[in-house]
Design an enzyme around this catalytic site. Structure first.
Site, PDB file in Angstrom:
ATOM      1  N   CYS A  10      41.040 -65.907 -35.013  1.00 37.26           N
ATOM      2  CA  CYS A  10      41.753 -66.453 -33.853  1.00 37.26           C
ATOM      3  C   CYS A  10      40.896 -66.193 -32.614  1.00 37.26           C
ATOM      4  O   CYS A  10      39.760 -65.746 -32.729  1.00 37.26           O
ATOM      5  CB  CYS A  10      43.173 -65.902 -33.723  1.00 37.26           C
ATOM      6  SG  CYS A  10      43.307 -64.170 -33.298  1.00 37.26           S
ATOM      7  N   CYS A  82      44.626 -70.444 -34.657  1.00 36.44           N
ATOM      8  CA  CYS A  82      44.969 -71.075 -33.376  1.00 36.44           C
ATOM      9  C   CYS A  82      44.018 -72.244 -33.159  1.00 36.44           C
ATOM     10  O   CYS A  82      42.948 -72.307 -33.759  1.00 36.44           O
ATOM     11  CB  CYS A  82      44.883 -70.071 -32.230  1.00 36.44           C
ATOM     12  SG  CYS A  82      43.235 -69.434 -31.912  1.00 36.44           S
ATOM     13  N   CYS A  89      35.282 -72.880 -34.229  1.00 29.67           N
ATOM     14  CA  CYS A  89      34.822 -72.158 -35.414  1.00 29.67           C
ATOM     15  C   CYS A  89      33.354 -72.489 -35.655  1.00 29.67           C
ATOM     16  O   CYS A  89      32.959 -73.657 -35.590  1.00 29.67           O
ATOM     17  CB  CYS A  89      35.653 -72.563 -36.630  1.00 29.67           C
ATOM     18  SG  CYS A  89      35.267 -71.610 -38.109  1.00 29.67           S
TER      19      CYS A  89
END
EC number: 1.20.4.4
Length: 131
Positions: A10, A82, A89
């Site tokens: 996250c 999230c 990412c």
């Protein structure tokens, strides 16, 4: 049998991914190595520690960590928790699967939000285990 690796990510590795790591170790620990990391490291939120303590899981020794490229690249599954983590990412090798399980950020919200998100994460991990 070697354990597979699941990596929960996250934004700040403060609340959601910490709770997911705690639940993951409890629910998936026989079959999975469980880690968590963040795009940033904000420190573990004391309310996340307290919320997990309420259900008998101690995450007080967890640290808030940036995403570790070695763990990331050796994971079997990366789970973003999230939209920020999903959108930011790092690029994954082709052998690493990625899933997005979106949860609200309880930080700065009432205690009941920590409890709700904690319970939603548990439900998601239990559901994952049975598929």
């Amino acid at each position: 049998m070697d354990k597979k690796t699941i990596y929960f990510i996250c934004t700040g590795n403060s609340c959601r991914s910490q709770m997911a790591e705690g639940w993951g170790k409890k629910i998936l620990g026989d079959e999975w190595q469980v880690y968590s990391g963040g795009i940033e490291a904000h420190g573990v939120n004391p309310k996340a520690i307290e919320a997990m303590k309420e259900v008998g899981i101690d995450i007080s020794n967890h640290t808030s960590n940036l995403i570790d490229k070695n763990i990331l690249n050796q994971s079997d599954l990366v789970v973003t928790l999230c939209s920020d983590a999903d959108n930011n990412c790092p690029i994954l090798p082709p052998n690493v699967k990625k899933e997005h399980w979106g949860f609200d950020d309880p930080a700065g919200k009432p205690w009941s939000e920590f409890q709700r998100v904690r319970d939603e994460i548990k439900t998601a991990i239990e559901s994952f285990k049975t598929r």
